[in-house]
Design an enzyme around this catalytic site. Structure first.
Site, short mmCIF file in Angstrom:
data_model
loop_
_atom_site.label_atom_id
_atom_site.label_comp_id
_atom_site.label_asym_id
_atom_site.label_seq_id
_atom_site.Cartn_x
_atom_site.Cartn_y
_atom_site.Cartn_z
N GLU A 437 -83.72 27.72 -30.59
CA GLU A 437 -82.62 26.80 -30.28
C GLU A 437 -82.14 26.15 -31.56
OE1 GLU A 437 -83.37 24.01 -27.10
OE2 GLU A 437 -82.11 22.47 -28.04
N GLU A 442 -76.63 16.51 -32.03
CA GLU A 442 -77.04 15.74 -30.86
C GLU A 442 -76.78 14.27 -31.15
OE1 GLU A 442 -80.54 17.38 -28.23
OE2 GLU A 442 -81.14 17.43 -30.34
#
Length: 549
Positions: A437, A442
């Site tokens: 990932e 974020e």
């Protein structure tokens, strides 16, 4: 890191002093004094070539008694330890040959206890000048809990394949600041100083200590949760360094343990005074300790020299991209192209694996005035309190290597968790984190001054992920550019063209195959945290997303 190993000459006396004491207090329940207290000892690593041990300096103790609830070991060198099951290992580290009288206290019900003593004779000569220098800065250095980092506090297994990381629980950034019962955790100042060649430790916690739930009732708390309690930890305590005996691999630990005398501890009271140093640099330290009440667990703590934050990595030189040709883009000038973007509907399994609170629909993402707008709303949706959207390019656009660039404006409000990220295309076959990932960006609304860039892969996932962060201004009112440069040699994270985290890619990593893109806005969950009570709605706006190769 150079270390001088230890030779031990250990003589255990055959005479034990044993006595039992019982308090006459009929208001504390049934009194049951432990009896038949005994202790077995073992010098680790004994061989024909090294009959006094393997140089670790470690002596293993195994105490047992009938009706015992806990065992306290007072080692006679200024250190003591509580063990729930009577087993422990201690390193005697004062240079030269020294005799120590070790006292073992077995505690039973109703305040009753029994104790015995044994004498050990130990020769030690352990040295780790590199850790001493980094720990103290050569004179004095103050450390703080790295509150802004994922997994700054965590818990995992004390043994087995995954004991190098907090696999059971990992605190989200600033998680303990949300409650008055735990906010003091981030106030502790941990100072290590040199006094000649000796290390001295002083913890200033402003008169308040963060206690593990197993100890709160002992210090006036409620015994039902972790709590900040009035307990002053100031005062100098001696520190010694010893070699690790945990069994961690060389690439998982420095091999050195910090031992704090006088019951000293670092920031979070778990009944432990010895901390294995998993990694240490000039400005960061990751440590691990076994709590006194449960030897099957290990607690993990990340520290930094910058209070409340982890200093971002600085690029050694100006960044230059190797990908110049635009290979694919979404400019969002027309309605969302559903031949490229898939809507993922629902709440997934366990809130998409993160305990997220929203239900994803195909109605919370739309193109407005040249921007993709993903909106999270506080509304009853299929049994959930929030709605939002999550879109992916899985099976429609997948690629290997390149520079991904997204220009976006981020949501506001505690509990929002916006992400622009990628998953390995073989996710359905191998699962996570084996597929890999790449979190390009974020953002968590309760920490509006930082954005994160993170990698997840086997051995570094969840709260122990491989990531960095950087400061940001006006993320919800201004557009910023978030990028990742991905090649066979490296993965580099940038915001507005400035590098804040990098990773050296290898042929064995999962980052050498096709990945697909994901855009979503979650609510709450492991990283998003508690949602603000007055939250109504907020959006992530994406001007474009482009891939250069």
């Amino acid at each position: 890191m150079k270390k001088v190993l230890i030779n031990i000459s250990l003589l255990l006396s055959t005479l034990f002093v044993f006595n039992s004491c019982v308090e006459d207090d009929f208001n504390i329940g049934e009194i049951s004094a432990p009896d038949n207290l005994s202790v077995e000892t073992e010098v680790l690593g004994v061989s024909e070539e090294m009959p006094n041990g393997d140089g670790s300096g470690a002596v293993r103790f195994n105490a047992s008694a009938s009706n015992a609830m806990t065992y306290k070991f007072i080692y006679g060198d200024g250190f003591e330890e509580v063990s729930a099951d009577g087993t422990t290992t201690h390193n005697f580290n004062e240079n030269g040959v020294n005799d120590y009288t070790v006292t073992i206290v077995a505690s039973g019900t109703g305040g009753a206890s029994s104790n015995m003593t044994t004498t050990v004779t130990v020769f030690s000569n352990f040295s780790d000048p590199e850790t001493k220098q980094l720990l103290t800065g050569g004179s004095s250095k103050t450390w703080y809990v790295a509150a802004s980092q994922p997994a700054h506090l965590g818990v995992g297994a004390s043994s087995g394949e995954n004991m190098a990381s907090p696999t059971y629980y990992a605190a989200a950034p600033f998680e303990k600041a949300a409650s008055e019962t735990s906010s003091c955790f981030y106030e502790a100042e941990l100072t290590f100083s040199l006094n000649g060649e000796d290390i001295v430790y002083n913890q200033d916690n402003m008169g308040r200590t963060f206690f593990n739930v197993d100890y709160t009732s002992d210090f006036g708390g409620n015994g039902s949760e972790d709590q900040c309690l009035d307990y002053d930890t100031s005062g100098a305590k001696s520190v010694s360094l010893s070699p690790s005996t945990s069994g961690l691999q060389e690439d998982q630990t420095t091999g050195t343990v910090i031992n704090i005398a006088g019951g000293g501890f670092m920031a979070y009271y778990i009944g432990a005074s010895s901390y294995e140093v998993l990694s240490i640099t000039e400005n960061t330290m990751h440590i691990r300790a076994i709590p006194g009440t449960d030897p099957a667990l290990a607690w993990y703590l990340k520290l930094t020299t910058a209070q409340g934050t982890q200093e971002p990595e600085e690029p050694e030189e100006e960044f230059e991209t190797e990908f110049e040709e635009l290979a694919w883009s979404q400019e969002f000038d027309e309605p969302l192209d559903t031949d490229i973007w898939n809507f993922e509907i629902g709440n997934g399994q366990s809130g998409w694996g993160n305990n997220e609170l929203q239900y994803y629909t195909d109605e919370n993402a739309e193109v407005v005035d040249g921007n993709l707008v993903i909106t999270a709303r506080a509304e009853d949706t299929n049994g959930f309190d929030y709605s939002s959207s999550r879109i992916t390019t899985q099976d429609n656009f997948e690629f290997t290597y390149g520079r991904v660039e997204a220009r976006a404006k981020l949501p506001q409000g505690a509990g929002t968790w916006a992400a622009i990220w990628m998953l390995g295309a073989i996710f359905d076959e191998v699962g996570w984190p084996a597929t890999g990932e790449i979190d390009i960006m974020e953002f968590i609304g309760r920490d509006p001054n930082h954005v994160l860039g993170t990698l997840h892969y086997p051995g570094r996932s969840g709260g122990n992920a491989d990531g960095g962060e950087t400061e940001i201004e006006n993320p919800d009112t201004e557009f910023h550019t978030y990028s990742v440069e991905w090649s066979a040699e490296r993965i580099v994270f940038l915001m507005d063209g400035e590098v804040f985290h990098s990773y050296a890619n290898t042929p064995d990593s999962p980052f050498n195959k096709d990945f697909f893109l994901i855009l979503n806005l979650a609510m709450g969950g492991n990283l998003g945290g508690e949602v603000a009570e007055d939250f109504q709605q907020s959006s992530m706006e994406v001007d474009y997303i482009r891939v250069y190769q």
